[in-house]
Design an enzyme around this catalytic site. Structure first.
Site: not given
Length: 682
Positions: A470, A473
C-alpha cells in the site's frame, strides 16, 4: 448552509466536524454550482484552449472531490447507519452528474477542437495525453449514442453505482454480525497468547468474560492457523466463506447473489451499448492488454507453469498431515493449520516467532529509512492534524532538497464499522493552478490486529508485505511531478500497470538489508537473528505454487464471467467458477462455499474484468526489481531512475513507455517466475 464544513475551503479535511447531515446538502450544492459553470463554459462558436476549457473543468472536478473524498473515506472506515444512508443517497446524484458530463456533446466538441487545433502541438506531453484520455472517456460514456441509448446508459451507470455500494454494505454487515464467544479455555488450545489477548480485549469491550473471536481478518486467521479444535476451525471457515450469501449461519440475511447477477447483466448491456461484445472487451479499453485472447493466454500460460508446483505442494501437505498427525482426509479448514505445522516442521519457523520481531513502530521506521535510501525522501509525523480516529497518524514527505512533496494519513488497525482489506485512496491530487501547486495527500488503510493488553501491535511478515504494497501505491500518488490531476499519480495509468509500484515494494521485504531496518524484537530490540532470517528466505516460496494458482483462479473466474456473459443464460457464476477450478485449482472447496459473494474487488471495486492486473503488473514489478538486484539494492542511480521514470511520471505517458525508459527494454516474465520459485518448468 454557511456552517457546512464540507463546503469550507480547507487545506486538509475537517474530519471531526463532518456529520452525516452535511453530506447531501454539500453534494447537492456543488453539483448545482458545477452544472451552471459547465453551461457557461461550453459555448459553441468559441475556440477552446487549455486555459478556457481544461483548467476550469479541473477546478470543478477538484471542488467536487473535496466534498466527496472525505465522505467516501469515512463511509469506509467509520461506517454508521446515518452516514451510510447519506452516502447512498448521493450515489445516484453523482452518477447522473458524471454521465451528464461524459455525454455533454458541447464539451466533447470543444475537446475535439482543442485536439485538432493549432494549440495542441504547443501542449506538453502530459497535457496531450490528458486530452486524448478525455476524448476516449467521452466515447466510453456514450457521447456518440442516440438519445434513447444515452438515457439507458445513464440509468445503467446509476444502478451500477448503487449495486456496488449495496454489495459492500452487505459484506460489512455480514462480517460484523457473526462472532464466537468462548469461555472454555480448552477450546483455545494451540492459539498463541497474542490472539488470546486480542480476543480478551474484544470480549471486555463488549462487557463479556472470556474471549470473543470475530470474522475480522486478524481474528479469523488466528483461529484458522492455530486452533487445535478442528470443529472450531470448521465453524469459523463456514461462517467466513458464506458471508453475504444464501448459505451459512446468516443464510439469506445479506445475500449478494441477486446483486451479482444484476451487476453482470448491466455491465454486459453497457458494453454492448458502446459497441463492445462483452464487458471484458470494454474493460481493456483503459488497460495495457490489447485483447481478451492476450489476457486469457497470459493467465493460462502461468497456470500451466504453476499447477504442477501446486499439486506437489498439496500432496506434500496431505502426506505430512497423514504421516505426522494421523489425518486421513485433509479438509479446507485444515489447510492453514497444517500448512503452519509443516512450515514449522520443515523450516523450524513459526509465524508467531517471526511476529515478535516486527512491532509496527519498528516496521514503519524501517520503511521510512528504506525510502530515504532509495529516493532521498524524509518522512516525519505531524501533530495536531484533524483525524477520524485516535489511532490515525499523519505524515509529511520531503525530498532530498527539503521540498514538501505530499502527505498521508495512516490507519493501520481493524475495528468494527471499518471495511476489511487494505487500500490506498486519494484525499487530494497534485495540481498546479493560478493559486500555486496543490500537493497530493493520500489515505493509507490496513486492517492489522491492534495492540492488546499493553503490548505493541506485532505484524506477521505477510502483513509487512501488505504495508509495503500500500505504501508503494502511496508513493506513486504522492511523488508525481505531473501538474494536471487527470494524469498525475495513479490517474491515467493503465489499470493493469497500476500495481507495478506497489508490488515492486514487496520485494524489499525479503532482503537481508531491508529486514535489518524493519525488524527488532519488541521486548529487547534485538535484530532478526541470521538463523531466523535464513529460514524465512528458505521458506519464501513455501506453497508458492498453491498461492499462484489461487490468484489465477480468481483472475480467470473474474475475466470469464465478464467475457462469457450470455443474457439468455445469466451470470452462471458458480458453473464458470467450477470450470475454472477444474482447469487450474488443486484445492476444491465444499459446495456451500460462496467465495464470489464476498469478492468485493470485482463486484464493488475497480477490478471487474481486471483482477488479472495483479499478475500482469507483477511481471512488470518483478522485472523492474531485477534491475535493483543486478545493480545494487540501494544504488542511488537506479533509485533515481525508478523515481523519475515510474513514480514521478504517473499517467502522463503510456505505461510501456515508462517501463522501457526505466528498464531499457520491454518486460520479460523470467523474474516473476524466479521470485515465485517457478523458474523451471515442472
Amino acid at each position: 448552509m454557511m456552517n457546512n464544513p464540507l463546503l469550507d475551503s480547507y487545506a486538509l479535511p475537517p474530519f471531526s466536524r463532518i456529520r452525516p447531515e452535511h453530506v447531501l446538502p454539500a453534494v447537492t450544492q456543488v453539483l448545482a454550482d458545477n452544472r451552471a459553470a459547465i453551461q457557461a463554459l461550453s459555448v459553441p462558436g468559441t475556440t477552446p484552449t487549455w486555459d478556457t476549457l481544461v483548467e476550469p473543468l479541473e477546478d470543478l472536478e477538484e471542488r467536487l472531490n473535496r466534498v466527496w473524498s472525505p465522505v467516501s473515506h469515512l463511509n469506509a472506515v467509520m461506517n454508521s447507519d446515518a452516514l451510510r444512508e447519506a452516502y447512498n443517497a448521493c450515489l445516484p446524484l453523482l452518477s447522473d452528474y458524471a454521465t451528464e458530463v461524459g455525454q455533454n456533446e458541447d464539451l466533447y466538441r470543444a475537446y475535439r477542437q482543442l485536439a485538432e487545433g493549432p494549440e495542441f502541438a504547443r501542449l506538453d506531453g502530459a497535457q496531450r495525453r490528458l486530452v486524448d484520455n478525455a476524448l476516449r472517456d467521452f466515447r466510453l460514456s456514450g457521447v456518440d449514442l442516440p438519445p434513447a441509448q444515452k438515457a439507458r446508459y445513464r440509468e445503467i451507470a446509476q444502478e451500477l453505482a448503487s449495486l456496488a455500494s449495496r454489495f459492500q454494505d452487505n459484506l460489512l454487515d455480514a462480517t460484523h454480525a457473526w462472532s464466537k464467544h468462548l469461555e472454555d479455555e480448552e477450546q483455545l488450545r494451540g492459539l498463541p497468547e497474542s490472539a488470546r489477548a486480542l480476543a480478551r480485549q474484544t470480549a471486555a469491550a463488549q462487557g463479556k468474560s472470556g474471549w470473543v473471536f470475530t470474522l475480522e481478518y486478524p481474528s479469523y486467521l488466528a483461529v484458522m492457523t492455530y486452533a487445535d479444535d478442528r470443529r472450531l476451525r470448521q465453524e469459523f471457515y463456514t461462517a467466513y466463506v458464506t458471508r453475504a450469501s444464501d448459505q451459512g449461519p446468516h443464510a439469506g440475511t445479506w445475500d449478494n447473489g441477486a446483486l451479482m447477477e444484476r451487476l453482470l447483466a448491466l455491465r454486459h448491456e453497457q458494453a454492448q451499448l458502446l459497441g463492445y461484445r462483452n464487458f471484458a472487451e470494454l474493460s481493456l479499453a483503459t488497460k495495457m492488454a490489447r485483447s481478451c485472447d492476450e489476457v486469457m493466454g497470459f493467465l493460462t500460460d502461468l497456470a500451466e507453469r504453476a499447477r504442477p508446483h501446486a499439486q506437489r505442494d498439496l500432496q506434500e501437505l496431505r502426506t505430512y498431515a497423514r504421516e505426522q498427525h494421523g489425518l486421513e482426509t485433509l479438509k479446507v479448514w485444515d489447510l492453514n493449520y497444517y500448512s503452519e505445522k509443516l512450515r514449522q516442521h520443515r523450516f523450524q519457523l513459526s509465524e508467531e516467532e517471526i511476529r515478535a520481531y516486527f512491532p509496527v513502530g519498528r516496521v514503519i521506521a524501517g520503511l521510512f529509512e528504506l525510502v530515504r535510501r532509495l529516493y532521498g525522501l524524509t518522512i516525519q509525523a505531524r501533530e495536531g492534524v484533524d483525524v477520524w480516529h485516535p489511532e490515525v497518524t499523519f505524515y509529511e514527505i520531503r525530498d532530498s532538497a527539503g521540498e514538501l512533496r505530499g502527505a498521508f494519513y495512516l490507519d493501520l488497525y481493524a475495528r468494527p464499522k471499518k471495511r476489511g482489506g487494505a487500500w490506498m485512496d486519494e484525499c487530494l491530487t497534485r495540481r498546479r493552478s493560478r493559486a500555486g501547486v496543490q500537493l497530493p495527500v493520500a489515505y493509507l488503510t490496513c486492517n492489522f490486529a491492534p495492540p492488546a493488553e499493553g503490548q505493541p501491535a506485532l505484524l506477521r511478515h505477510e502483513e509487512v508485505l501488505t504495508l509495503f504494497h500500500e505504501f508503494g501505491h502511496g508513493l506513486h500518488h504522492l511523488l508525481t511531478r505531473v501538474d494536471y490531476p487527470g494524469v498525475a499519480g495513479i490517474h491515467g495509468v493503465e489499470w493493469d500497470a497500476v500495481e507495478l509500484p506497489s508490488q515492486f515494494m514487496e520485494n524489499f521485504c525479503w532482503e537481508p538489508e531491508t529486514l535489518a531496518l524493519i525488524s527488532g524484537h519488541y521486548q529487547t530490540g534485538e535484530p532478526l537473528p541470521k538463523s531466523l532470517l535464513d529460514k524465512m528466505i528458505a521458506a519464501r516460496n513455501f506453497q508458492s505454487g498453491m498461492q499462484m494458482v489461487r490468484q489465477l483462479e480468481f483472475a480467470l473466474f473474474d475475466f470469464r464471467i465478464h467475457r462469457d456473459y450470455d443474457p439468455a443464460l445469466g451470470g452462471r457464476i458458480y458453473p464458470i467458477l467450477s470450470e475454472v477450478r477444474e482447469q487450474v485449482a488443486v484445492v476444491f472447496p465444499p459446495p456451500f462455499n460462496r467465495f464470489p459473494h464476498s469478492f468485493s474487488h470485482i463486484f464493488a471495486g475497480g477490478y471487474a474484468a481486471g483482477y488479472y492486473s495483479y499478475k500482469w503488473a507483477e511481471v512488470l514489478s518483478s522485472d523492474a526489481y531485477a534491475r535493483f538486484e543486478e545493480q545494487g539494492l540501494f544504488n542511488p542511480e537506479v533509485g533515481r531512475a525508478f523515481l523519475t521514470h515510474i513514480l514521478e511520471t504517473g499517467g502522463s505517458r503510456n505505461a510501456m513507455e515508462s517501463f522501457v525508459a526505466f528498464r531499457g527494454r520491454e518486460p520479460k516474465i523470467d523474474a516473476l517466475l524466479r521470485h515465485n520459485g517457478l523458474a523451471e518448468r515442472a
